[in-house]
Write an enzyme that holds these catalytic residues in place. Structure first.
Site, PDB file in Angstrom:
ATOM      1  N   SER A  34       0.737  -1.243   0.052  1.00  0.00           N
ATOM      2  CA  SER A  34      -0.062   0.048  -0.031  1.00  0.00           C
ATOM      3  C   SER A  34       1.152   1.183  -0.023  1.00  0.00           C
ATOM      4  O   SER A  34       2.045   1.261   0.183  1.00  0.00           O
ATOM      5  CB  SER A  34      -0.812  -0.136   1.091  1.00  0.00           C
ATOM      6  OG  SER A  34      -1.457   1.125   1.393  1.00  0.00           O
ATOM      7  N   TYR A  45      -1.746  -0.687  10.455  1.00  0.00           N
ATOM      8  CA  TYR A  45      -1.868  -1.006   8.959  1.00  0.00           C
ATOM      9  C   TYR A  45      -0.805  -0.199   8.132  1.00  0.00           C
ATOM     10  O   TYR A  45      -0.256  -1.009   7.210  1.00  0.00           O
ATOM     11  CB  TYR A  45      -3.233  -0.296   8.481  1.00  0.00           C
ATOM     12  CG  TYR A  45      -3.673  -0.508   6.967  1.00  0.00           C
ATOM     13  CD1 TYR A  45      -3.705  -1.912   6.504  1.00  0.00           C
ATOM     14  CD2 TYR A  45      -4.065   0.407   6.175  1.00  0.00           C
ATOM     15  CE1 TYR A  45      -4.041  -2.265   5.247  1.00  0.00           C
ATOM     16  CE2 TYR A  45      -4.393  -0.006   4.863  1.00  0.00           C
ATOM     17  CZ  TYR A  45      -4.296  -1.300   4.353  1.00  0.00           C
ATOM     18  OH  TYR A  45      -4.722  -1.724   3.077  1.00  0.00           O
TER      19      TYR A  45
HETATM   20  P1  NAD Z   1     -11.684  -5.790   0.760  1.00  0.00           P
HETATM   21  O1  NAD Z   1     -12.296  -5.612   1.925  1.00  0.00           O
HETATM   22  O2  NAD Z   1     -12.772  -5.558  -0.468  1.00  0.00           O
HETATM   23  O3  NAD Z   1     -11.261  -7.313   0.259  1.00  0.00           O
HETATM   24  C1  NAD Z   1     -10.607  -7.935   1.059  1.00  0.00           C
HETATM   25  C2  NAD Z   1     -11.186  -9.683   1.261  1.00  0.00           C
HETATM   26  O4  NAD Z   1     -10.225 -10.344   2.087  1.00  0.00           O
HETATM   27  C3  NAD Z   1     -12.554  -9.746   1.660  1.00  0.00           C
HETATM   28  O5  NAD Z   1     -13.266 -10.472   0.746  1.00  0.00           O
HETATM   29  C4  NAD Z   1     -12.299 -10.600   3.044  1.00  0.00           C
HETATM   30  O6  NAD Z   1     -13.329 -11.491   3.143  1.00  0.00           O
HETATM   31  C5  NAD Z   1     -11.185 -11.155   2.778  1.00  0.00           C
HETATM   32  N1  NAD Z   1     -10.621 -11.533   3.780  1.00  0.00           N
HETATM   33  C6  NAD Z   1     -10.246 -10.994   5.112  1.00  0.00           C
HETATM   34  N2  NAD Z   1      -9.865 -11.751   5.930  1.00  0.00           N
HETATM   35  C7  NAD Z   1      -9.406 -13.110   5.487  1.00  0.00           C
HETATM   36  C8  NAD Z   1      -8.606 -13.949   6.116  1.00  0.00           C
HETATM   37  N3  NAD Z   1      -8.212 -14.130   7.198  1.00  0.00           N
HETATM   38  N4  NAD Z   1      -8.575 -15.073   5.335  1.00  0.00           N
HETATM   39  C9  NAD Z   1      -9.219 -14.884   3.778  1.00  0.00           C
HETATM   40  N5  NAD Z   1      -9.997 -13.863   3.308  1.00  0.00           N
HETATM   41  C10 NAD Z   1      -9.626 -13.046   3.994  1.00  0.00           C
HETATM   42  O7  NAD Z   1     -10.548  -5.112   0.388  1.00  0.00           O
HETATM   43  P2  NAD Z   1      -9.975  -4.384  -1.002  1.00  0.00           P
HETATM   44  O8  NAD Z   1      -9.922  -3.027  -1.142  1.00  0.00           O
HETATM   45  O9  NAD Z   1     -10.095  -5.196  -2.230  1.00  0.00           O
HETATM   46  O10 NAD Z   1      -8.244  -4.941  -0.819  1.00  0.00           O
HETATM   47  C11 NAD Z   1      -7.507  -5.766  -1.247  1.00  0.00           C
HETATM   48  C12 NAD Z   1      -6.041  -5.523  -0.832  1.00  0.00           C
HETATM   49  O11 NAD Z   1      -5.636  -4.387  -1.322  1.00  0.00           O
HETATM   50  C13 NAD Z   1      -5.850  -5.729   0.788  1.00  0.00           C
HETATM   51  O12 NAD Z   1      -4.459  -6.206   1.134  1.00  0.00           O
HETATM   52  C14 NAD Z   1      -5.728  -4.228   1.056  1.00  0.00           C
HETATM   53  O13 NAD Z   1      -5.249  -3.950   2.119  1.00  0.00           O
HETATM   54  C15 NAD Z   1      -4.989  -3.569   0.019  1.00  0.00           C
HETATM   55  N6  NAD Z   1      -4.972  -2.364  -0.412  1.00  0.00           N
HETATM   56  C16 NAD Z   1      -6.272  -1.614  -0.652  1.00  0.00           C
HETATM   57  C17 NAD Z   1      -6.625  -0.221  -1.015  1.00  0.00           C
HETATM   58  C18 NAD Z   1      -7.854   0.484  -1.051  1.00  0.00           C
HETATM   59  O14 NAD Z   1      -7.986   1.654  -1.439  1.00  0.00           O
HETATM   60  N7  NAD Z   1      -9.007  -0.355  -0.985  1.00  0.00           N
HETATM   61  C19 NAD Z   1      -5.253   0.450  -1.084  1.00  0.00           C
HETATM   62  C20 NAD Z   1      -4.123   0.005  -0.841  1.00  0.00           C
HETATM   63  C21 NAD Z   1      -3.996  -1.400  -0.743  1.00  0.00           C
END
Ligand code: NAD
Length: 275
Positions: A159, A172
């Site tokens: 991130s 985080y």
């Molecule tokens: P999201 O919440 O839509 O998806 C995350 C998924 O992970 C969910 O479906 C959840 O059920 C699953 N999950 C949670 N705990 C789990 C576990 N213990 N085992 C298996 N699955 C599990 O989030 P997103 O926005 O799609 O984020 C995806 C990745 O991108 C994450 O690593 C997040 O930190 C990273 N990220 C997101 C952003 C953003 O702006 N959304 C920015 C930078 C990084």
């Protein structure tokens, strides 16, 4: 591409988008998620369009759950060529209420107010485990499939906060810094096997995890949302589709000599000093 690709957290917003794009390119994708219903729904959407996908229940924090998931993937699709470690996120218990600490905050007794001194170690641990251990364990399980094969790689999701911590979210930020660091470490460790290890560092994408931090109930931007847009030279949040090009490149042969990189996909946020 004709690979077998395992994506964790692919029931979620960003990795479901990546899974669909990878399936469209002819890869077979395993949609792993703690939430089987969400995983199955993404797999269904892919198969309905003629792609090959399966939904698999898996907890990235439990080795036995991941071993079971690997057995299912191996049986139904074959051995894993590419792993995308997408499960991750923040938790309110690891988040401070304010950007800067002020002396009077020590006297604030509001039940939902959290200063640095109120941060709950359990909340911090939850965030560290989900993001760091949740990247390490699936790699231990699925990278075994890759040993001895050609064209295999791992893509972690770091991130923006890994480069410079973002205000309010120390757990985080620290956990994603660990993911970036681990990406470099593992790239070196696996270099002789030919398994490449890289990471995406997405900037700001409006998703369920951060919607409350960035937008008000009426859809207008919060102060934090406005600050982000002002700090982003391209002047907008990213769309999940913005991650597809770099993912296809890092998973494909065009990046065959690239390992250990963490690529910002952020509209220039990381390049801008603010002045
Ligand atoms: P999201 O919440 O839509 O998806 C995350 C998924 O992970 C969910 O479906 C959840 O059920 C699953 N999950 C949670 N705990 C789990 C576990 N213990 N085992 C298996 N699955 C599990 O989030 P997103 O926005 O799609 O984020 C995806 C990745 O991108 C994450 O690593 C997040 O930190 C990273 N990220 C997101 C952003 C953003 O702006 N959304 C920015 C930078 C990084």
């Amino acid at each position: 591409m004709d690979k077998i690709i395992v994506l964790t957290g692919a029931g979620g917003v960003l990795c479901s988008t990546l899974a669909k794009a990878l399936a469209k390119e002819g890869n077979k994708v395993a949609i792993l998620d703690l939430n089987l219903e969400a995983a199955d729904e993404v797999a269904k959407q892919i198969t309905e369009k003629g792609g090959k996908a399966i939904g698999v229940e898996a907890n990235v924090l439990k080795k036995d759950s991941l071993e079971k998931a690997r057995e299912k993937v191996n049986k139904e699709l074959g051995s894993c060529d590419i792993l995308i470690n997408g499960a991750g996120g923040n938790h309110p218990k690891g988040t401070t209420s304010k950007t800067h600490f002020m002396e009077e905050d020590l006297k604030n007794k509001e039940s939902d107010f959290k200063s640095f001194f109120d941060l709950d170690p359990e909340g911090i641990k939850f965030v560290f485990d989900l993001n760091f251990i949740g990247t390490l364990l699936p790699t231990q399980i699925f990278a075994k499939d890759m040993v001895g094969k050609k064209g295999c790689s791992i893509l972690n999701i770091s991130s923006m906060n890994a480069f410079t911590p973002l205000t309010k979210i120390p757990a985080y930020s620290g956990a994603k810094a660990a993911v970036s660091n681990f990406t470099q470490w593992l790239a070196v460790h696996f270099a002789k096997t030919g398994i490449r290890v890289n990471a995406l560092a997405p900037g700001f994408f409006l998703t369920d995890q951060n919607r409350e931090l960035l937008t008000n109930k009426d859809g207008s931007l919060t102060e934090r949302g406005n600050t982000i847009i002002a700090q982003t030279p391209m002047g907008k949040f990213g769309e999940p589709e913005d991650l597809i090009g770099t993912t296809l490149w890092l998973c494909g042969e065009a990046s065959a000599f690239v390992t250990g990189v963490v690529i910002p996909i952020d509209g220039g946020f990381n390049a801008f000093s603010g002045v």
